[in-house]
Write a protein that holds these residues in place. Structure first.
Motif, PDB file in Angstrom:
ATOM      1  N   THR A 111       1.163  -3.309  -5.163  1.00  0.00           N
ATOM      2  CA  THR A 111       2.061  -2.960  -4.053  1.00  0.00           C
ATOM      3  C   THR A 111       3.470  -3.526  -4.240  1.00  0.00           C
ATOM      4  O   THR A 111       4.331  -3.293  -3.394  1.00  0.00           O
ATOM      5  N   VAL A 136      -2.049   1.127   2.971  1.00  0.00           N
ATOM      6  CA  VAL A 136      -2.740   0.884   1.695  1.00  0.00           C
ATOM      7  C   VAL A 136      -4.160   0.382   1.938  1.00  0.00           C
ATOM      8  O   VAL A 136      -5.107   0.793   1.254  1.00  0.00           O
ATOM      9  N   TYR A 148       3.388   2.968  -2.784  1.00  0.00           N
ATOM     10  CA  TYR A 148       2.867   1.749  -2.181  1.00  0.00           C
ATOM     11  C   TYR A 148       3.894   0.610  -2.192  1.00  0.00           C
ATOM     12  O   TYR A 148       3.675  -0.418  -1.548  1.00  0.00           O
ATOM     13  N   THR A 149       4.974   0.780  -2.943  1.00  0.00           N
ATOM     14  CA  THR A 149       6.001  -0.263  -2.995  1.00  0.00           C
ATOM     15  C   THR A 149       7.159   0.013  -2.043  1.00  0.00           C
ATOM     16  O   THR A 149       8.035  -0.845  -1.869  1.00  0.00           O
ATOM     17  N   ILE A 153      -0.519  -4.771   4.002  1.00  0.00           N
ATOM     18  CA  ILE A 153      -1.235  -3.576   3.528  1.00  0.00           C
ATOM     19  C   ILE A 153      -1.946  -2.856   4.674  1.00  0.00           C
ATOM     20  O   ILE A 153      -2.286  -1.675   4.553  1.00  0.00           O
ATOM     21  N   TYR A 189      -6.141 -10.018  -0.684  1.00  0.00           N
ATOM     22  CA  TYR A 189      -4.813  -9.515  -0.307  1.00  0.00           C
ATOM     23  C   TYR A 189      -4.045 -10.609   0.419  1.00  0.00           C
ATOM     24  O   TYR A 189      -4.561 -11.712   0.658  1.00  0.00           O
TER      25      TYR A 189
END
Length: 391
Positions: free
Chosen positions: A141, A48, A183-184, A43, A38
Motif C-alpha cells: 500500500t 484494501v 492502493y497507494t 486499510i 497491518y
C-alpha cells in the motif's frame, strides 16, 4: 567491471489494477491459518482491507489479525507477533501495508520458532535463522522500501535506542506480492514524498560505490530518471495514476537485489538515517533526504568520475567548458533543486534532531565499508551540522 555473483529472486509479482485477483490464486498454496498483519487501520478506510478479507474468505482461510504495526516496528511488537504465530500455528503471514509492515512480517517469521533472542541473533549479530520459517506474502500500500521483493528487515529497539537491519536474503523474500498502484493513492502526500526519496536513495546507495561502470550502473541511471520525472508529476498531482504506477514499479526494482549485483554498495546514508529515526522516530525517507546533499558533497571528490557521470546522464548537465568538479557540483545542485521541488525535508531539525543529539547519532550509525569515503563519528557529525546550517 562486473563482479562475481549469484542472483536469485523467488518473489512472484502481480502488478496493476486487477492485481488483487492474484491473491486468491496464491492462497491455495498454503495451509488454513493466516496471520494478517497491518498498521493503524488506514486499510479499513480505503477499502484494501475488504478486498483482502474477501479473498481470504473465498479461499476458506482462518484469519488471525495482528494490527497496530507502527511505522518503525519495534522488537517488542515483533515478539508479540511471534507469540501469535506460534499460538495459532500460522501457515502464512500476509502483510498488508508498506515496507514497515512487510519488514515486521519477515521478523515475525524468523522469530516465531527462534529459541534465542531474535534482536541479538538477527539484528546485532546478523546470523541467519536456524529454525523453520513461516512463508510470507504481501499486499503493498506504499511504494518506497522495495521490501515486497527483497529479504531485508529493519527493526527498532527502543530500549537501546537502535534501529538495525538484517539482510535475510532469499530465505525470507515474500513468496508473492500484490502491487496495485491504486492502493497507494490514499497515502498522505508527505508519506508519498518520503517514499519517492527512499527509492532514489536506494538507487544512489548502489550507484555511488565500488565496481563502477558495470551493467547495474546503466540500469540505475534509467531508474533514477524515471523516479525524477514521475516524482515531479506525483508531487504536482498525487492522483496521477501513471506517475504512481511508475513509482511503484521503480521502487520494486530499486531494491530487489538486482542493482547491487557486482557492486559493494555504500549504505552509509541509510545507516545515518536509521540512527536519526532511532533518536526521533521520524519518517524514514525524510531522514535520508534531510542530509543527503551534504553527504554527497562530502564524498564527491573521492568518486568524482561517478558524480560527473551522474550529473550528465541523470540530470542532463551540459558540460560546456566546466571542469569535472564543476560538472559534478552542478549535478548535485540539480538534485537539491528537485528535492525542494517535490517537498523533501532538507534539514534534520525539521525531524526533531537537536544539536545535543548529533554526537549520539554519529556514534550510533554503522560505519559502512562500501562508500567512496568511509565515515567516522567526526565526519558524520560534520555532515549533520552542515545539514543543520551550523557549518
Amino acid at each position: 567491471m562486473q563482479g562475481n555473483f549469484v542472483y536469485s529472486n523467488p518473489t512472484k509479482l502481480y502488478f496493476g489494477e486487477n492485481a488483487i485477483t492474484g491473491l486468491e490464486n496464491e492462497l491455495g498454496r498454503y495451509g488454513k491459518n493466516v496471520l494478517l498483519c497491518y498498521g493503524g487501520g488506514s486499510i479499513k478506510k480505503n477499502g484494501v482491507y475488504n478486498d483482502v478479507i474477501s479473498a481470504l474468505r473465498n479461499a476458506g482461510k482462518m484469519v488471525f489479525e495482528d494490527s497496530g504495526v507502527m511505522p518503525n516496528p519495534t522488537i517488542d511488537k515483533v515478539l508479540q507477533g511471534a507469540a501469535l504465530a506460534r499460538e495459532h500455528e500460522i501457515d502464512l503471514i500476509l502483510a498488508v501495508g508498506g515496507g514497515s509492515v512487510i519488514d515486521y512480517a519477515k521478523a515475525v517469521s524468523a522469530s516465531a520458532y527462534c529459541k534465542e533472542d531474535p534482536w541479538i541473533k538477527f539484528y546485532v549479530n546478523a546470523e541467519m535463522p536456524s529454525t523453520n520459517l513461516i512463508p510470507i506474502g504481501c499486499v503493498l500500500t506504499m511504494a518506497g522500501t522495495g521490501s515486497e521483493m527483497n529479504g531485508t528487515s529493519v527493526i527498532s529497539n527502543n530500549a537501546v535506542g537502535k534501529k538495525y537491519g538484517c539482510a535475510f536474503g532469499e530465505i525470507l523474500m515474500p513468496k508473492f506480492s500484490i502491487l496495485n498502484p491504486e492502493y497507494t493513492l490514499s497515502l498522505p502526500k508527505y508519506q508519498m514524498i518520503a517514499g519517492i526519496f527512499d527509492i532514489m536513495s536506494h538507487i544512489m546507495e548502489q550507484y555511488f560505490s565500488g565496481n563502477d561502470d558495470n551493467v547495474s550502473d546503466y540500469i540505475a541511471e534509467g531508474l533514477m530518471r524515471s523516479v525524477i520525472n514521475s516524482g515531479r508529476a506525483a508531487a504536482k498531482n498525487p492522483l496521477d495514476y501513471e506517475a504512481r504506477s511508475n513509482i511503484m514499479w521503480a521502487a520494486t526494482w530499486a531494491l530487489n537485489s538486482l542493482l547491487g549485483k557486482g557492486k559493494t554498495g555504500d549504505w552509509e546514508v541509510h545507516a545515518i538515517g536509521h540512527a536519526i529515526t532511532a533518536a526521533t522516530d521520524s519518517t524514514h525517507g525524510m531522514t535520508l533526504a534531510s542530509f543527503s546533499i551534504p553527504y554527497y558533497r562530502y564524498i564527491m571528490d573521492a568518486g568524482l568520475h561517478k558524480f560527473k557521470r551522474f550529473a550528465i546522464n541523470v540530470w542532463s548537465v551540459a558540460p560546456r567548458d566546466m571542469d569535472d568538479t564543476a560538472i559534478a557540483k552542478a549535478g548535485l545542485d540539480a538534485m537539491e533543486e528537485w528535492m525542494r521541488e517535490i517537498g523533501a525535508v532538507m534539514n534534520p531539525r525539521e525531524l526533531g534532531v537537536t544539536d545535543e543529539m548529533i554526537d549520539g547519532i554519529a556514534e550510533s550509525a554503522f560505519k559502512r565499508p562500501g562508500a567512496y569515503k568511509v565515515m567516522t563519528n567526526e565526519s558524520i557529525a560534520e555532515i549533520l551540522r552542515t545539514a543543520m546550517g551550523e557549518i
